[in-house]
Motif scaffolding. Structure first.
Motif, PDB file in Angstrom:
ATOM      1  N   LEU A  31       0.862  -1.372  -0.135  1.00 52.23           N
ATOM      2  CA  LEU A  31       0.122  -0.237   0.041  1.00 52.23           C
ATOM      3  C   LEU A  31       0.765   1.296   0.082  1.00 52.23           C
ATOM      4  N   ALA A  32       2.056   1.341   0.892  1.00 51.65           N
ATOM      5  CA  ALA A  32       2.965   2.512   0.867  1.00 51.65           C
ATOM      6  C   ALA A  32       3.346   2.703  -0.603  1.00 51.65           C
ATOM      7  N   ASP A  85      -9.796  -3.637   1.985  1.00 47.63           N
ATOM      8  CA  ASP A  85     -10.395  -2.665   1.051  1.00 47.63           C
ATOM      9  C   ASP A  85      -9.739  -1.546   0.516  1.00 47.63           C
ATOM     10  N   ARG A  86      -8.996  -1.068   1.596  1.00 45.58           N
ATOM     11  CA  ARG A  86      -7.995   0.175   1.499  1.00 45.58           C
ATOM     12  C   ARG A  86      -6.803  -0.188   0.215  1.00 45.58           C
ATOM     13  N   PHE A  87      -6.456  -1.529   0.391  1.00 47.72           N
ATOM     14  CA  PHE A  87      -5.392  -1.806  -0.609  1.00 47.72           C
ATOM     15  C   PHE A  87      -6.180  -1.841  -1.945  1.00 47.72           C
ATOM     16  N   PHE A  88      -7.060  -2.523  -2.172  1.00 45.50           N
ATOM     17  CA  PHE A  88      -7.703  -2.539  -3.586  1.00 45.50           C
ATOM     18  C   PHE A  88      -8.308  -1.341  -4.207  1.00 45.50           C
ATOM     19  N   LYS A  89      -8.746  -0.623  -3.316  1.00 46.24           N
ATOM     20  CA  LYS A  89      -9.421   0.669  -3.626  1.00 46.24           C
ATOM     21  C   LYS A  89      -8.324   1.727  -4.290  1.00 46.24           C
ATOM     22  N   GLU A  90      -7.200   1.733  -3.386  1.00 43.05           N
ATOM     23  CA  GLU A  90      -6.170   2.798  -3.894  1.00 43.05           C
ATOM     24  C   GLU A  90      -5.649   2.230  -5.029  1.00 43.05           C
ATOM     25  N   ASP A 285     -14.863  -0.807 -10.758  1.00 47.27           N
ATOM     26  CA  ASP A 285     -15.948  -0.742  -9.825  1.00 47.27           C
ATOM     27  C   ASP A 285     -16.605  -2.088  -9.508  1.00 47.27           C
ATOM     28  N   VAL A 286     -16.567  -2.782 -10.796  1.00 45.64           N
ATOM     29  CA  VAL A 286     -17.141  -4.148 -10.390  1.00 45.64           C
ATOM     30  C   VAL A 286     -16.099  -5.130  -9.872  1.00 45.64           C
ATOM     31  N   GLU A 287     -14.983  -4.955 -10.231  1.00 45.60           N
ATOM     32  CA  GLU A 287     -13.651  -5.772  -9.708  1.00 45.60           C
ATOM     33  C   GLU A 287     -13.589  -5.512  -8.060  1.00 45.60           C
ATOM     34  N   PHE A 288     -13.760  -4.114  -7.983  1.00 46.57           N
ATOM     35  CA  PHE A 288     -13.663  -3.833  -6.291  1.00 46.57           C
ATOM     36  C   PHE A 288     -14.540  -4.494  -5.485  1.00 46.57           C
ATOM     37  N   ARG A 289     -15.982  -4.662  -5.925  1.00 46.79           N
ATOM     38  CA  ARG A 289     -17.139  -5.191  -5.438  1.00 46.79           C
ATOM     39  C   ARG A 289     -16.670  -6.735  -5.321  1.00 46.79           C
ATOM     40  N   MET A 290     -15.958  -7.339  -6.352  1.00 47.54           N
ATOM     41  CA  MET A 290     -15.586  -8.642  -6.542  1.00 47.54           C
ATOM     42  C   MET A 290     -14.572  -9.155  -5.546  1.00 47.54           C
ATOM     43  N   THR A 291     -13.864  -7.996  -5.194  1.00 52.38           N
ATOM     44  CA  THR A 291     -12.758  -8.489  -4.238  1.00 52.38           C
ATOM     45  C   THR A 291     -13.043  -8.686  -2.833  1.00 52.38           C
TER      46      THR A 291
END
Length: 336
Positions: A31-32, A85-90, A285-291
């Motif tokens: 993440l960093a 969630d933070r990792f995938f969103k960013e 957006d779909v991928e984030f929800r799939m994570t």
């Protein structure tokens, strides 16, 4: 002794340089590093002295081997959903920032480029690959799915090549990646440093003077059969077409697919088919929800354990057989 920065940036002539500097970890993104890359791109976005951005990986083994999936598994197992969630969103925000960047973004890919490494290269303007480059999206082997916008990118490769690459995790050489459309130019490793220096003087225009003719596409003899087999609308039908007998490549593909998470094959195929009609922002957006749904499935923790933690390469998938995957479960995982 102070720790080295895992992302190093500097201005050099006409370009801004980003170096992924975690060579012992094959420059895998945490993440960093994602935040550092996002901040750097934001700073240079309106800097008149930076005409283009060049991203490279430290060492000669990898450009970027992907995201820190082990850390994601740790978050899932410990119940720290917010961290996952933070990792995938960013990460996905960085992918979109690269895709929409107003200046040329040039990835010099030498060595392994998988998963998240594809995410910080394929969305750029130019992707230069050497003979040592290895492109792959092997997520079905860990009970996940090709993300970082891959559900948008892969369906747009020629024919059903993207479906084949997504389900099997097939590795591609640098030259083959250019043939497929994942990379844009082929430059030998021996000339990469020279090209990198020329970019600082000339900007992106320097690439044309270094690109070399491509060797033949290694998959060319099999493309018609790949299109036939992987155009099927269900995983079961893909297996049936492969089992009908289409040469050595089909046998190899079957052997590979049988080792993958059956559930991951199903949700990956559905996500690819739906991704054909989405924009990149929509796909991300779909991928984030799939994570959220796929990482909660037992196959994710088990797949990462087997491939990256214990490395016994003997995952116990749930269910173990493709035929026993519940279509309703898959439909609930992939947003419609």
């Amino acid at each position: 002794m102070p720790a080295e920065d895992t992302v190093v940036s500097r201005r050099d002539g006409r370009v801004g340089r980003i170096l992924l500097n975690r060579p012992k970890a094959l420059n895998a993104l945490d993440l960093a590093m994602i935040r550092a890359c996002a901040d750097i791109l934001s700073t240079w976005r309106d800097d008149p002295h930076v005409h283009a951005v060049v991203i490279e990986g430290a060492g000669d083994r990898a450009f970027c081997a992907g995201g820190d999936i082990r850390a994601m598994r740790d978050g899932v197992v410990s119940g720290d959903r917010a961290a996952v969630d933070r990792f995938f969103k960013e990460e996905y925000a960085l992918n979109l920032a690269i895709a929409t960047y107003p200046k040329p973004y040039i990835a010099l890919v030498d060595g392994i480029c998988m998963g998240g490494g594809v995410g910080v290269s394929v969305h750029g303007t130019w992707r230069v690959a050497t003979e040592h480059a290895v492109f792959a999206m092997p997520e079905t082997a860990i009970g996940f799915f090709p993300d970082i916008g891959a559900t948008y990118v892969l369906p747009r490769l020629p024919g059903e090549l993207g479906t084949f690459l997504a389900l099997t995790g097939q590795r591609m050489s640098g030259a083959d990646a250019v043939h497929a459309g994942l990379a844009t130019h082929f430059v030998p490793r021996a000339r990469l440093a020279e090209l990198s220096a020329a970019l600082a003087r000339q900007g992106a225009a320097a690439i044309a003077g270094f690109a070399e003719p491509l060797p033949a596409f290694s998959l060319a003899p099999d493309l018609a059969e790949i299109d036939h087999c992987f155009s099927a609308e269900t995983v079961g039908d893909i297996f049936a077409r492969l089992e009908a007998g289409h040469g050595a490549w089909a046998e190899a593909a079957l052997t590979t697919l049988r080792a993958m998470s059956p559930s991951a094959l199903h949700w990956t195929l559905l996500a690819l088919r739906r991704g054909r009609d989405l924009t990149l922002p929509q796909a991300l957006d779909v991928e984030f929800r799939m994570t959220r749904t796929t990482t909660a499935h037992p196959d994710f923790a088990e797949g990462v354990r087997a491939m990256l933690v214990d490395k016994d390469r003997n995952p116990a998938w749930q269910p173990a057989r493709m035929e026993n995957v519940d279509p309703a479960v898959i439909a609930a995982i992939v947003p419609g």
